[in-house]
Motif scaffolding. Structure first.
Motif, short mmCIF file in Angstrom:
data_model
loop_
_atom_site.label_atom_id
_atom_site.label_comp_id
_atom_site.label_asym_id
_atom_site.label_seq_id
_atom_site.Cartn_x
_atom_site.Cartn_y
_atom_site.Cartn_z
N LEU A 1 -1.63 10.52 4.77
CA LEU A 1 -2.71 9.54 4.81
C LEU A 1 -3.88 10.03 5.66
O LEU A 1 -5.05 9.86 5.29
CB LEU A 1 -2.18 8.21 5.38
CG LEU A 1 -3.13 7.02 5.38
CD1 LEU A 1 -3.67 6.74 3.97
CD2 LEU A 1 -2.43 5.79 5.93
N ALA A 2 -3.57 10.69 6.77
CA ALA A 2 -4.62 11.15 7.68
C ALA A 2 -5.43 12.31 7.12
O ALA A 2 -6.61 12.47 7.44
CB ALA A 2 -4.01 11.57 9.03
N THR A 3 -4.81 13.14 6.26
CA THR A 3 -5.47 14.34 5.76
C THR A 3 -5.96 14.19 4.32
O THR A 3 -6.49 15.14 3.75
CB THR A 3 -4.53 15.56 5.85
OG1 THR A 3 -3.33 15.30 5.12
CG2 THR A 3 -4.17 15.84 7.30
N ASP A 4 -5.77 13.03 3.72
CA ASP A 4 -6.26 12.71 2.39
C ASP A 4 -5.70 13.70 1.36
O ASP A 4 -4.50 13.86 1.27
CB ASP A 4 -7.78 12.67 2.39
CG ASP A 4 -8.35 11.80 1.28
OD1 ASP A 4 -7.83 10.69 1.07
OD2 ASP A 4 -9.31 12.23 0.62
N ALA A 5 -6.56 14.40 0.63
CA ALA A 5 -6.09 15.27 -0.47
C ALA A 5 -5.80 16.69 -0.01
O ALA A 5 -5.33 17.51 -0.81
CB ALA A 5 -7.12 15.29 -1.59
N GLU B 1 0.85 -1.18 0.00
CA GLU B 1 0.00 0.00 0.00
C GLU B 1 0.88 1.23 0.00
O GLU B 1 2.08 1.16 0.30
CB GLU B 1 -0.94 0.01 1.21
CG GLU B 1 -0.27 0.23 2.55
CD GLU B 1 -1.28 0.33 3.68
OE1 GLU B 1 -2.47 0.06 3.44
OE2 GLU B 1 -0.87 0.69 4.79
N HIS B 2 0.30 2.38 -0.34
CA HIS B 2 1.04 3.64 -0.35
C HIS B 2 0.11 4.72 0.17
O HIS B 2 -1.07 4.74 -0.17
CB HIS B 2 1.51 3.97 -1.78
CG HIS B 2 2.45 5.14 -1.84
ND1 HIS B 2 2.01 6.45 -1.87
CD2 HIS B 2 3.81 5.19 -1.84
CE1 HIS B 2 3.05 7.25 -1.92
NE2 HIS B 2 4.15 6.53 -1.89
N PRO B 3 0.62 5.64 1.02
CA PRO B 3 -0.26 6.65 1.62
C PRO B 3 -0.69 7.77 0.67
O PRO B 3 -1.52 8.60 1.04
CB PRO B 3 0.60 7.22 2.76
CG PRO B 3 2.01 7.00 2.32
CD PRO B 3 1.99 5.70 1.56
#
Length: 478
Positions: free
Chosen positions: A304-308, A105-107
Motif C-alpha cells: 500500500l505504501a509503495t503503490d505499483a 478495502e484492499h491494499p
C-alpha cells in the motif's frame, strides 16, 4: 424510497470477522451479495503466463460455493459475475438500482484503482468501505506512509513500541487481546451448499478445472484447519522445529491457502494463537507463528505504501539493475529440469499441486535470480499463475526481497541449493518423491548432482553454482 444494499465480496470470502456484512445486516434493508471473477485472470503476461492457473481457479470456485451456501442459508442472494471488474460492477449495480455498497478495502494496486473508478462512475451510491484485510487498522500504525519503515525489522520494532503485541522474550499477557478485535458475528449457521448451483452466474460460466486439489477452498475448511493446527498443542508449540520441512503437510500451518482469498481472517488466526497461549503459555514456536503473521502484515502495508512499484522490474530500488530474459533457462527452471534436485523437486511439486513450502520457495527464487540472473518478475508471475495461496503483497514482496530489489542491494546473498536440501531434508524424502528417485539412495547423495549421478542417470546441471553466482556478482558490480 426503495433501498438496495449490496455487499461486494473481493478477497474476503467469509462470514466471520466481516464488517461490511455486519453493517449491511444492521441496515435491515433488502441486501444481496456479489463477487466478480476478474477477467484479468485470463490475460497472458510476459513470458506467456496466465494470471491464474487451474489450481487457484479450483480453490476459488470451491470457496465461492461455500460462501454462497452460508449466505443463502440466511436468505441472502449471492451472484458471481465474470468480466472486467470496473465495467461489470458499474453495469450490475446500475441494473440493481443499488443505493448502498458495503465492502472491504484492499491494499492491492489494481483493487484500489478498480474501486476508485467504480466510485467515480456511481457518485450517487453511498459507499461503506471497511478495513479487514489486515490485522491492524490504519489508525493503529505509528507512522504515515511517507515515513513507512521499509525493512521488516524496523516495522516490527515500531509496532512493538506502540502496540501491545506478542513478543518473543515476553510471557503471554491478556493485554494483547485488545490490540486486534474481530467484527461482531452476524450469521450463526454458515452451512455449506451441496452443489455449485448455489452460485448464480451471469454471462460466461466461471471456469473450473474439476477434480480435487491438495486442499479444499472455503471458510469451513479454513476454520477446521485453524482448529486442527493452531488448536493442537502438539503442532502449534513445535512449529519452529518443523516449519522448514518441505514434505510433510503438518510441518507448517498451511493457513496461507485460506488467508490468501480471505476465507480466513488474519485476526482470527491471531486470536487463536493467543487462546492457546492463554491456556498453555507462550513458547518460541507459538510466537514464531505470530511472527509469520506479522511478516504477512508487513507486506500488505508495504504494498500500500509503495503503490505499483512492487510490480516493476526495478522494484523498490532507486536504480535499475541488469536482468536476463533467457526463455530456455526460464523454461528449464519452470519445468524442474535445472539439474539441481531441490529446485527441480520444488518446481515439479508446484506444477502438480499449486504449492511448495516456504523453504522451497526461497531456494527456487534464489536460484532463478542469483544463479541464472533471470528477470525476477518472470518468477513472481509464474508463482502468481500456479500458487493456490497466491497473495499479491506476499508473493511480490517475497520475490523482491529474494531478488535484491527490495529496500537495498548492498550484497548478494544466495541460497546454496545443494546444502539447503541436505540440511532440511537429510533423508532426501522430498526429492525422492517428486523426482521419482530410488528409495534406497543414501540421503546425503540425493541433493548433490555429482554424487547423485554416480547412482542414477542424472542430467548435467545447467550452470555451476559457484561460477554462476560469481558471474552475477560481477554483473551487478558487487
Amino acid at each position: 424510497m426503495r433501498m438496495v444494499n449490496v455487499i461486494w465480496f473481493r478477497h474476503d470470502l467469509r462470514i466471520h470477522d466481516h464488517e461490511p456484512l455486519r453493517l449491511a445486516h444492521w441496515a435491515k434493508e433488502e441486501t444481496e451479495a456479489v463477487f466478480v471473477r476478474d477477467a484479468r485472470m485470463d490475460e497472458k503476461v510476459t513470458p506467456g503466463l496466465k494470471r491464474a492457473g487451474e489450481h487457484r481457479e479450483r480453490f476459488l470456485m470451491e470457496s465461492l460455493v461455500v460462501l454462497a451456501g452460508s449466505l443463502e442459508a440466511e436468505g441472502m442472494p449471492f451472484t458471481v459475475l465474470k468480466g472486467p471488474v470496473v465495467k461489470t460492477m458499474i453495469d450490475w449495480l446500475t441494473e440493481r438500482g443499488a443505493t448502498d455498497v458495503f465492502l472491504h478495502e484492499h491494499p492491492g494496486f489494481e483493487e484500489r484503482r478498480d474501486l476508485e473508478e467504480v466510485q467515480r462512475a456511481l457518485p450517487h451510491i453511498h459507499w461503506h468501505v471497511s478495513e479487514g484485510h489486515t490485522m491492524f487498522r490504519r489508525d493503529q500504525l505509528p507512522f504515515s506512509f511517507s515515513e513507512f519503515p521499509m525493512s521488516f525489522t524496523m516495522f516490527r520494532k515500531r509496532l512493538e513500541a506502540h502496540l501491545r503485541l506478542p513478543e518473543k522474550k515476553r510471557s503471554f499477557s491478556y493485554d494483547s487481546y485488545d490490540t486486534v478485535t474481530e467484527a461482531e458475528p452476524v450469521f450463526l449457521s454458515g452451512k455449506e451448499s451441496g452443489s455449485f448451483g448455489a452460485v448464480r452466474g451471469s454471462g460466461d460460466h466461471i471456469p473450473h478445472a474439476g477434480g480435487q486439489g491438495i486442499v479444499r477452498g472455503g471458510e469451513q475448511e479454513a476454520l477446521a484447519r485453524l482448529r486442527s493446527y493452531v488448536g493442537n498443542a502438539s503442532r502449534l508449540f513445535t512449529y519452529k522445529e518443523t516449519r522448514d520441512g518441505m514434505f510433510a503437510f503438518d510441518d507448517s500451518s498451511k493457513l496461507s491457502f485460506w488467508l490468501a482469498n480471505g476465507s480466513l481472517s488474519p485476526k482470527r488466526v491471531y486470536r487463536a494463537i493467543l487462546d492457546m497461549e492463554a491456556a498453555n503459555g507462550r513458547n518460541e514456536s507459538s510466537y514464531w507463528l505470530f511472527f509469520e503473521l506479522l511478516w504477512r502484515e508487513y507486506f500488505q502495508w508495504l504494498m500500500l505504501a509503495t503503490d505499483a512499484r512492487l510490480f516493476t522490474k526495478q522494484g523498490l530500488l532507486d536504480v535499475a539493475i541488469v536482468w536476463h530474459e533467457d526463455k530456455a533457462l526460464f523454461q528449464a527452471w519452470k519445468d524442474g529440469e535445472t539439474g539441481f534436485p531441490l529446485v527441480d523437486a520444488a518446481m515439479r511439486e508446484l506444477k502438480a499441486t499449486g504449492y511448495m513450502s516456504n523453504r522451497a520457495r526461497q531456494n527456487a527464487a534464489s536460484f532463478l535470480t542469483k544463479n541464472l540472473g533471470i528477470n525476477w518478475l518472470w518468477g513472481a508471475r509464474y508463482f502468481e499463475e500456479q500458487l493456490i495461496d497466491y497473495d499479491p503483497a506476499s508473493n511480490y514482496g517475497n520475490w523482491a526481497y529474494q531478488a535484491g530489489v527490495g529496500t537495498d542491494l548492498r550484497e548478494l546473498r544466495a541460497f546454496n541449493v545443494i546444502g539447503q536440501g541436505i540440511r532440511y531434508d537429510p533423508k532426501g524424502s522430498y526429492a525422492k518423491n517428486w523426482l521419482h528417485l530410488p528409495d534406497t539412495l543414501p540421503g546425503h547423495t540425493v541433493y548433490d548432482p555429482v554424487k547423485l549421478s554416480a547412482h542414477t542417470d542424472w542430467p548435467q546441471p545447467i550452470v555451476d553454482l559457484e561460477e554462476s553466482l560469481e558471474r552475477r556478482k560481477q554483473e551487478l558490480g558487487l
